[in-house]
Motif scaffolding. Structure first.
Motif, PDB file in Angstrom:
ATOM      1  N   ALA A 225      10.679  -8.679   4.517  1.00 56.90           N
ATOM      2  CA  ALA A 225      10.711  -7.484   5.359  1.00 56.90           C
ATOM      3  C   ALA A 225      11.430  -6.327   4.677  1.00 56.90           C
ATOM      4  CB  ALA A 225      11.392  -7.803   6.685  1.00 56.90           C
ATOM      5  N   VAL A 226      12.435  -6.629   3.866  1.00 53.52           N
ATOM      6  CA  VAL A 226      13.204  -5.589   3.191  1.00 53.52           C
ATOM      7  C   VAL A 226      12.475  -5.066   1.952  1.00 53.52           C
ATOM      8  CG1 VAL A 226      15.358  -5.197   1.905  1.00 53.52           C
ATOM      9  CG2 VAL A 226      15.396  -6.418   4.075  1.00 53.52           C
ATOM     10  N   LEU A 227      11.636  -5.894   1.381  1.00 52.57           N
ATOM     11  CA  LEU A 227      10.965  -5.555   0.124  1.00 52.57           C
ATOM     12  C   LEU A 227      10.154  -4.262   0.159  1.00 52.57           C
ATOM     13  CD1 LEU A 227      10.623  -6.772  -2.717  1.00 52.57           C
ATOM     14  CD2 LEU A 227       8.521  -7.790  -1.894  1.00 52.57           C
ATOM     15  N   PRO A 228       9.337  -3.982   1.176  1.00 48.88           N
ATOM     16  CA  PRO A 228       8.564  -2.730   1.152  1.00 48.88           C
ATOM     17  C   PRO A 228       9.428  -1.471   1.163  1.00 48.88           C
ATOM     18  CG  PRO A 228       7.640  -4.216   2.765  1.00 48.88           C
ATOM     19  CD  PRO A 228       8.916  -4.824   2.291  1.00 48.88           C
ATOM     20  N   GLN A 229      10.577  -1.515   1.831  1.00 44.99           N
ATOM     21  CA  GLN A 229      11.443  -0.336   1.837  1.00 44.99           C
ATOM     22  C   GLN A 229      12.015  -0.080   0.442  1.00 44.99           C
ATOM     23  OE1 GLN A 229      12.090  -2.730   4.364  1.00 44.99           O
ATOM     24  NE2 GLN A 229      10.959  -1.631   5.933  1.00 44.99           N
ATOM     25  N   SER A 230      12.329  -1.148  -0.281  1.00 51.55           N
ATOM     26  CA  SER A 230      12.918  -0.958  -1.607  1.00 51.55           C
ATOM     27  C   SER A 230      11.873  -0.547  -2.642  1.00 51.55           C
ATOM     28  CB  SER A 230      13.626  -2.234  -2.057  1.00 51.55           C
ATOM     29  OG  SER A 230      12.686  -3.274  -2.239  1.00 51.55           O
ATOM     30  N   LEU A 231      10.616  -0.913  -2.414  1.00 50.92           N
ATOM     31  CA  LEU A 231       9.571  -0.572  -3.381  1.00 50.92           C
ATOM     32  C   LEU A 231       8.758   0.649  -2.976  1.00 50.92           C
ATOM     33  CD1 LEU A 231       8.315  -4.153  -4.237  1.00 50.92           C
ATOM     34  CD2 LEU A 231       9.812  -2.700  -5.589  1.00 50.92           C
ATOM     35  N   GLY A 232       8.932   1.114  -1.780  1.00 51.45           N
ATOM     36  CA  GLY A 232       8.256   2.330  -1.340  1.00 51.45           C
ATOM     37  C   GLY A 232       6.791   2.119  -1.015  1.00 51.45           C
TER      38      GLY A 232
ATOM     39  N   VAL B 187       0.855  -1.178   0.000  1.00 51.78           N
ATOM     40  CA  VAL B 187       0.000   0.000   0.000  1.00 51.78           C
ATOM     41  C   VAL B 187       0.893   1.231   0.000  1.00 51.78           C
ATOM     42  CG1 VAL B 187      -1.805   1.224   1.243  1.00 51.78           C
ATOM     43  CG2 VAL B 187      -1.747  -1.273   1.294  1.00 51.78           C
ATOM     44  N   SER B 188       0.730   2.056  -1.026  1.00 50.78           N
ATOM     45  CA  SER B 188       1.447   3.327  -1.077  1.00 50.78           C
ATOM     46  C   SER B 188       0.418   4.456  -1.027  1.00 50.78           C
ATOM     47  CB  SER B 188       2.317   3.409  -2.343  1.00 50.78           C
ATOM     48  OG  SER B 188       1.507   3.393  -3.491  1.00 50.78           O
ATOM     49  N   ASP B 189       0.851   5.686  -1.246  1.00 48.30           N
ATOM     50  CA  ASP B 189      -0.039   6.836  -1.124  1.00 48.30           C
ATOM     51  C   ASP B 189      -1.199   6.792  -2.115  1.00 48.30           C
ATOM     52  OD1 ASP B 189       1.550   7.806   0.874  1.00 48.30           O
ATOM     53  OD2 ASP B 189       2.771   9.027  -0.469  1.00 48.30           O
ATOM     54  N   MET B 190      -0.923   6.344  -3.335  1.00 49.77           N
ATOM     55  CA  MET B 190      -1.954   6.411  -4.365  1.00 49.77           C
ATOM     56  C   MET B 190      -2.458   5.062  -4.842  1.00 49.77           C
ATOM     57  SD  MET B 190      -0.573   9.324  -6.840  1.00 49.77           S
ATOM     58  CE  MET B 190       0.699  10.394  -6.263  1.00 49.77           C
ATOM     59  N   SER B 191      -1.798   3.979  -4.500  1.00 47.56           N
ATOM     60  CA  SER B 191      -2.198   2.705  -5.099  1.00 47.56           C
ATOM     61  C   SER B 191      -2.025   1.544  -4.126  1.00 47.56           C
ATOM     62  CB  SER B 191      -1.372   2.447  -6.361  1.00 47.56           C
ATOM     63  OG  SER B 191      -0.021   2.270  -6.020  1.00 47.56           O
ATOM     64  N   VAL B 192      -2.706   0.466  -4.479  1.00 51.13           N
ATOM     65  CA  VAL B 192      -2.567  -0.797  -3.771  1.00 51.13           C
ATOM     66  C   VAL B 192      -2.108  -1.825  -4.806  1.00 51.13           C
ATOM     67  CG1 VAL B 192      -3.755  -2.603  -2.496  1.00 51.13           C
ATOM     68  CG2 VAL B 192      -4.367  -0.216  -2.120  1.00 51.13           C
ATOM     69  N   VAL B 193      -1.006  -2.491  -4.510  1.00 56.48           N
ATOM     70  CA  VAL B 193      -0.413  -3.448  -5.438  1.00 56.48           C
ATOM     71  C   VAL B 193      -0.439  -4.828  -4.793  1.00 56.48           C
ATOM     72  CG1 VAL B 193       1.674  -4.023  -6.732  1.00 56.48           C
ATOM     73  CG2 VAL B 193       1.070  -1.635  -6.373  1.00 56.48           C
ATOM     74  N   SER B 194      -0.930  -5.838  -5.529  1.00 52.87           N
ATOM     75  CA  SER B 194      -0.958  -7.212  -5.020  1.00 52.87           C
ATOM     76  C   SER B 194       0.439  -7.801  -5.080  1.00 52.87           C
ATOM     77  CB  SER B 194      -1.907  -8.070  -5.840  1.00 52.87           C
ATOM     78  OG  SER B 194      -3.211  -7.561  -5.753  1.00 52.87           O
ATOM     79  N   LEU B 195       0.851  -8.457  -3.999  1.00 53.87           N
ATOM     80  CA  LEU B 195       2.193  -9.015  -3.895  1.00 53.87           C
ATOM     81  C   LEU B 195       2.139 -10.538  -3.974  1.00 53.87           C
ATOM     82  CD1 LEU B 195       5.247  -8.730  -3.168  1.00 53.87           C
ATOM     83  CD2 LEU B 195       4.547  -8.816  -0.790  1.00 53.87           C
ATOM     84  N   TYR B 196       2.798 -11.068  -4.971  1.00 50.96           N
ATOM     85  CA  TYR B 196       2.989 -12.499  -5.106  1.00 50.96           C
ATOM     86  C   TYR B 196       4.480 -12.775  -4.950  1.00 50.96           C
ATOM     87  CZ  TYR B 196      -1.732 -12.710  -7.007  1.00 50.96           C
ATOM     88  OH  TYR B 196      -3.087 -12.627  -7.158  1.00 50.96           O
TER      89      TYR B 196
END
Length: 146
Positions: free
Chosen positions: A99-106, A29-38
C-alpha cells in the motif's frame, strides 16, 4: 505430522506465498507510463528492471520460510501457535508495504490476482493456529485426567 490438518494448511500457505513471489502482482500507472510490478522488481515498457520493490520479496520469503519451519515444530505446540501468529503479521506487513509503495514511486496501483494469495495464506495460517490451539487444549485435558 502430515496427517494433522494444520500441517496441510501451513503447507498450502507456503505454496501460495511462493507462487505470489514469482508472479506479477500488479501494475503501477503514472501519467506517461505503465510499469509491471513484481515482488522483486519493476519492469518498464523498455524492459529495464528497477529493484526498488525488494522489500516485498523479502517479507514474502520470510513469511514462506516461517510457515515451512512452523510445520516441523509440531512437538512444540505453543511455539507453533506463536509462529502462526507471526506468519499472519508478516503477511499483513506485506500488504502494508504494498500500500505504501505507490506513494513512494509516484503512481497508482492496479492489482492482479496473485496479490490475493497472501490474504488466502493469512486465512490458512489462522486456521492452522486454531487447530494447533485445539490440539494443545486436547493434550492438556488428557494430562488432567491422568
Amino acid at each position: 505430522m502430515i496427517q494433522r490438518k494444520q500441517t496441510l494448511f501451513l503447507l498450502i500457505a507456503f505454496v501460495l506465498t511462493i507462487v505470489c513471489s514469482c508472479c506479477q502482482i500488479g501494475s503501477l500507472v503514472s501519467d506517461m507510463s505503465v510499469v509491471s510490478l513484481y515482488n522483486l522488481w519493476l519492469v518498464d515498457e523498455m524492459g529495464q528492471h528497477s529493484f526498488s520493490t525488494w522489500p516485498l520479496l523479502a517479507v514474502l520469503i520470510l513469511a514462506s520460510l516461517l510457515s515451512l519451519v512452523t510445520i516441523f515444530l509440531y512437538h512444540k505446540r505453543k511455539l507453533q501457535a506463536r509462529l502462526c501468529l507471526l506468519h499472519m503479521l508478516l503477511l499483513v506487513l506485506w500488504y502494508v508495504v504494498l500500500a505504501v509503495l505507490p506513494q513512494s514511486l509516484g503512481g497508482s496501483l492496479v492489482l492482479e490476482w496473485p496479490a490475493v494469495l497472501p490474504a488466502v495464506a493469512i486465512i490458512l495460517s489462522f486456521m492452522a493456529r486454531k487447530g494447533v490451539l485445539a490440539d494443545e487444549k486436547l493434550v492438556r485435558s488428557l494430562d488432567r485426567i491422568r
